[in-house]
Design a protein around this motif. Structure first.
Motif, short mmCIF file in Angstrom:
data_model
loop_
_atom_site.label_atom_id
_atom_site.label_comp_id
_atom_site.label_asym_id
_atom_site.label_seq_id
_atom_site.Cartn_x
_atom_site.Cartn_y
_atom_site.Cartn_z
N ASP A 5 0.83 -1.20 0.00
CA ASP A 5 0.00 0.00 0.00
C ASP A 5 0.87 1.26 0.00
O ASP A 5 0.62 2.22 0.73
N SER A 6 1.89 1.26 -0.78
CA SER A 6 2.78 2.42 -0.92
C SER A 6 3.34 2.40 -2.35
O SER A 6 3.24 1.41 -3.06
N GLY A 7 3.95 3.51 -2.74
CA GLY A 7 4.48 3.60 -4.09
C GLY A 7 5.88 4.17 -4.12
O GLY A 7 6.43 4.57 -3.08
N PHE A 8 6.45 4.21 -5.29
CA PHE A 8 7.75 4.82 -5.47
C PHE A 8 7.79 5.44 -6.87
O PHE A 8 6.91 5.16 -7.69
N ALA A 9 8.74 6.32 -7.09
CA ALA A 9 8.84 7.05 -8.36
C ALA A 9 10.23 6.91 -8.93
O ALA A 9 11.22 6.86 -8.18
N MET A 10 10.32 6.83 -10.24
CA MET A 10 11.59 6.79 -10.96
C MET A 10 11.73 8.12 -11.70
O MET A 10 10.88 8.49 -12.51
N VAL A 11 12.81 8.85 -11.42
CA VAL A 11 13.02 10.19 -11.97
C VAL A 11 14.11 10.08 -13.05
O VAL A 11 15.26 9.74 -12.74
N ASP A 12 13.75 10.38 -14.33
CA ASP A 12 14.71 10.35 -15.44
C ASP A 12 15.31 11.73 -15.64
O ASP A 12 14.58 12.73 -15.73
N PHE A 13 16.66 11.78 -15.69
CA PHE A 13 17.36 13.05 -15.92
C PHE A 13 17.98 13.02 -17.32
O PHE A 13 18.02 11.98 -17.98
N HIS A 14 18.46 14.19 -17.77
CA HIS A 14 19.12 14.28 -19.07
C HIS A 14 20.40 13.44 -19.08
O HIS A 14 21.03 13.22 -18.03
N LYS A 15 20.82 12.98 -20.26
CA LYS A 15 21.95 12.08 -20.38
C LYS A 15 23.30 12.79 -20.25
O LYS A 15 24.32 12.12 -20.08
N ASP A 16 23.34 14.13 -20.34
CA ASP A 16 24.62 14.84 -20.33
C ASP A 16 25.07 15.11 -18.90
O ASP A 16 24.46 14.68 -17.93
N TRP A 17 26.18 15.88 -18.80
CA TRP A 17 26.73 16.18 -17.47
C TRP A 17 25.86 17.16 -16.70
O TRP A 17 25.87 17.14 -15.46
N ILE A 18 25.10 17.95 -17.38
CA ILE A 18 24.13 18.81 -16.67
C ILE A 18 23.09 17.93 -15.98
O ILE A 18 22.69 18.18 -14.84
N GLY A 19 22.65 16.89 -16.70
CA GLY A 19 21.71 15.95 -16.09
C GLY A 19 22.32 15.25 -14.88
O GLY A 19 21.64 15.02 -13.88
N PHE A 20 23.62 14.87 -14.97
CA PHE A 20 24.29 14.25 -13.83
C PHE A 20 24.37 15.20 -12.64
O PHE A 20 24.16 14.81 -11.49
N LYS A 21 24.65 16.49 -12.96
CA LYS A 21 24.71 17.49 -11.88
C LYS A 21 23.34 17.63 -11.20
O LYS A 21 23.24 17.72 -9.97
N ASP A 22 22.27 17.64 -12.01
CA ASP A 22 20.92 17.73 -11.43
C ASP A 22 20.61 16.49 -10.59
O ASP A 22 19.97 16.58 -9.53
N ALA A 23 21.06 15.29 -11.06
CA ALA A 23 20.81 14.06 -10.32
C ALA A 23 21.53 14.08 -8.97
O ALA A 23 20.98 13.67 -7.93
N VAL A 24 22.80 14.56 -8.95
CA VAL A 24 23.55 14.66 -7.69
C VAL A 24 22.88 15.64 -6.74
O VAL A 24 22.77 15.38 -5.53
N ALA A 25 22.41 16.78 -7.30
CA ALA A 25 21.70 17.75 -6.45
C ALA A 25 20.42 17.15 -5.89
O ALA A 25 20.04 17.40 -4.73
N PHE A 26 19.74 16.33 -6.69
CA PHE A 26 18.53 15.63 -6.25
C PHE A 26 18.86 14.72 -5.07
O PHE A 26 18.18 14.70 -4.03
N GLU A 27 19.96 13.94 -5.19
CA GLU A 27 20.35 13.02 -4.11
C GLU A 27 20.77 13.79 -2.87
O GLU A 27 20.41 13.43 -1.74
N GLN A 28 21.53 14.88 -3.07
CA GLN A 28 22.02 15.66 -1.92
C GLN A 28 20.88 16.31 -1.15
O GLN A 28 20.95 16.50 0.07
N SER A 29 19.79 16.68 -1.87
CA SER A 29 18.66 17.29 -1.17
C SER A 29 18.02 16.31 -0.18
O SER A 29 17.51 16.71 0.88
N PHE A 30 18.05 15.00 -0.46
CA PHE A 30 17.52 13.99 0.46
C PHE A 30 18.56 13.66 1.53
O PHE A 30 18.22 13.48 2.70
N THR A 31 19.83 13.55 1.10
CA THR A 31 20.88 13.20 2.06
C THR A 31 21.00 14.27 3.15
O THR A 31 21.22 13.93 4.32
N ALA A 32 20.87 15.54 2.79
CA ALA A 32 20.97 16.61 3.78
C ALA A 32 19.89 16.50 4.86
O ALA A 32 20.09 16.96 5.99
#
Length: 633
Positions: free
Chosen positions: A166-193
């Motif tokens: 009775d719960s869900g999860f989401a898969m977030v697709d980012f751009h394939k370039d290094w800008i997308g990697f930077k956004d993905a790291v920022a996404f992870e850091q926002s949860f880690t903080a």
């Protein structure tokens, strides 16, 4: 956020909200001129109107978001500060969006690449995982959640639901370039903080917690069982940062190589086309020069023919007029004598006999006059026959011109054959000595053939000279006759069918009609004369040549250039209308065809019914018809 910043300028408290757009336009022009600096040396951007703000290393989209928010009417900033930020927002959107977008596209975030034994395996394309969602795919709260994560610029967010838990999860697709990697790291850091990363989820997932947890997908997620692992294996693959860098370099190198080969092929094709174009242009210039020479010669010959025909017609007409005048005088004289004789009928017998003799003589003379009239009619018929003969001779002259052209080609071919024979004879002279009988026999045959060709060449030149002289004589006669008719019969023509028309003269009626629609007759006459004189001077000006050359069916001709500045203004002039434009075009075409060098109107015999130059036959037939009508009445 931005509303907490204070304005650094002074003296703007008197500006009202209605003055914001005007002041924003002034600041916008100053930004365009480069008065304000908004770029940092390291490639980031800063706000030129918030110097006291701590953060001065915006990305382009963050600076645009800051300027847009600070310019809103709901912010607590002063009116001048709102105007400044409104101008900055407009400048970034209109002037720098493409440039900044390109710059962002080529910014490479240099990852900190670990040694091979320490490099992590990421799922590529970069993918984020959000666990412990209690929002179903069709829930209204889903849109607000997507807005919350939009700051990380995701390509797409896929919602998955687990009915058992009775719960869900989401898969977030980012751009394939290094800008997308930077956004993905920022996404992870926002949860880690907030202590909601992958490690935190592994420690607390057995408990029933309400918070969301998120991280960037790695090898353990890729190899896991369940919906997450299935999704990752289907959409992506495991790669290290070094692998991504190497793959990007290979693709760029392949693109550069392909473009290099393609550029070489294009340059080779371009050189080939340039060579073909130059050769075609040279041949076209040669053909055009030859065509212009033939056309000029043909026009000159036709002018001479028309001039000769006009002079002959005038001479015949004058002789007929003299003959008719003499016959008319004799007829009146005989009538007078007959009347006198009738008055003396009551005289003596002797006088009566004398009168009878006189009457008989008068009868004979009347019969003679009748015969003379018949002769006159025959003379008129001869004139018509002469016109027909001139027409046939004119057609024969044209046919002779074509024959001359064919004979010219034959002559050139014959000259080429003679040249080849002479060349062969020179070669034969150097092959063997004079004692070789075979060579001597061959040279004798070639010498005889050469003499025959030269005799044939001489006969052809003699015939060409005779035909050319005769053709010029006929052309001279036709031209003289036509010119004489124009000069002598200017006042005689007055019908709607034939007359004298000045080719190249502007029709004044459209000017008068155009101004009569808006002004009184007197004022319209003055304005129409002024405009008419202006366009008359334009047409006479040799420096104004509104024509262009086009090629139709392989032949070039001059037509009116519709894009000429004067003609475009005239065509768009609503006051004068289209009739004036048509009259100017007609005059330009006539002056260009009949007197392009002199640029003044020239008189010409004209068939108004068919809209063309009248033939000599039509003119002479018309003259004879008018004379018959005159003498019958």
């Amino acid at each position: 956020m931005d509303e907490d910043f204070t304005d650094q300028s002074s003296g703007d408290s008197e500006m009202s909200d209605s003055d914001i757009p005007d002041n924003a336009e002034k600041i916008y022009e100053e930004l365009k001129s480069g008065k304000f600096k908004w770029k940092n040396p390291n490639g980031t951007y800063r706000c030129p109107f918030c110097p006291g703000r701590k953060k001065q290393d915006y990305r382009f989209k963050d600076l645009l978001q800051h300027a847009t928010g600070a310019s809103k009417g709901t912010s607590n900033r002063k009116t001048k500060d709102k105007a400044n930020h409104l101008a900055l927002s407009k400048y970034l959107e209109n002037e720098m969006t493409d440039v900044s977008a390109n710059k962002l596209a080529i910014v490479v975030v240099e990852p900190v690449i670990k040694p091979p034994e320490e490099e992590e395996l990421y799922v590529w394309p970069w993918t984020g995982i959000i666990e412990n969602l209690f929002v179903k795919p069709n829930d209204r709260k889903l849109s607000s959640m997507k807005i919350e994560f939009s700051k990380f610029s995701p390509v797409e967010i896929h919602m998955l639901w687990n009915d058992k838990e009775d719960s869900g999860f989401a898969m977030v697709d980012f751009h394939k370039d290094w800008i997308g990697f930077k956004d993905a790291v920022a996404f992870e850091q926002s949860f880690t903080a907030r202590h909601r990363g992958k490690k935190d989820w592994d420690e607390r997932k057995q408990y029933r917690v309400s918070s969301m947890y998120g991280w960037v997908a790695r090898a353990d997620d890729y190899n896991s069982k369940g919906q997450i692992g299935d999704y990752l294996r289907k959409k992506g693959k495991l790669m290290t940062l070094s692998d991504v860098v190497q793959e990007a370099k290979k693709k760029e190198q392949q693109i550069v190589t392909n473009l290099t080969y393609e550029l070489g092929d294009r340059n080779k094709d371009l050189d080939d086309w340039k060579t073909k174009y130059n050769e075609t242009s040279r041949l076209l210039d040669t053909v055009m020069q030859e065509k212009n020479s033939l056309h000029h010669a043909h026009n000159e010959e036709m002018r001479i023919l028309r001039h000769t025909a006009a002079e002959n017609t005038l001479r015949i007409f004058n002789e007929n007029e003299k003959l008719k005048s003499n016959l008319e005088y004799q007829r009146r004289e005989l009538e007078r004598r007959s009347n006198e004789l009738n008055k003396h009928e009551a005289l003596t017998e002797r006088e009566r006999r004398i009168l009878d003799e006189e009457k008989n003589k008068n009868v004979v003379k009347k019969n003679s006059l009748h015969l003379a009239s018949m002769e006159q009619r025959k003379a008129d018929e001869n004139v018509l026959r002469l016109v027909e003969e001139q027409k046939r001779e004119k057609e024969a002259a044209l046919n002779k011109i074509l024959t001359l052209e064919k004979e010219l080609d034959a002559k050139q071919k014959l000259e080429l054959e003679i040249t080849q024979l002479k060349g062969k004879m020179k070669v034969m002279n150097h092959i063997e000595g004079k004692d070789d009988n075979g060579v001597q026999h061959k040279m004798k045959e070639m010498q005889e053939e050469l003499e025959e060709k030269e005799d044939e060449m001489g006969d052809m030149q003699s015939m060409n000279t005779t035909l050319t002289v005769k053709e010029r004589q006929m052309n001279d006669e036709l031209q003289k006759a036509r010119k004489a008719l124009i000069q002598g019969l200017t006042n005689m023509f007055g019908g709607r069918t034939l007359g004298i028309k000045k080719l190249g003269e502007i029709d004044s009626k459209p000017f008068q009609n155009a101004y009569l629609r808006k002004f009184t007759p007197k004022l319209a006459l003055i304005k129409s004369k002024a405009t008419y004189s202006l366009w008359e001077s334009h047409i006479k000006n040799p420096e104004w040549h509104p024509f262009k050359i086009v090629v139709e069916a392989g032949k070039s001709k001059e037509i009116i250039d519709e894009e000429d500045e004067k003609l475009k203004h005239l065509k768009e002039d609503k006051e004068l209308g289209s009739e004036v434009y048509v009259a100017i075009k007609t005059a330009l075409l006539e002056i260009n065809e009949y007197n392009a060098s002199g640029r003044y109107p020239v008189p010409e015999l004209w068939n108004f019914k068919d809209g063309r130059k009248a033939t000599l036959k039509e003119v002479i037939s018309y003259i004879l018809k008018q004379l018959k009508i005159k003498y019958q009445t």
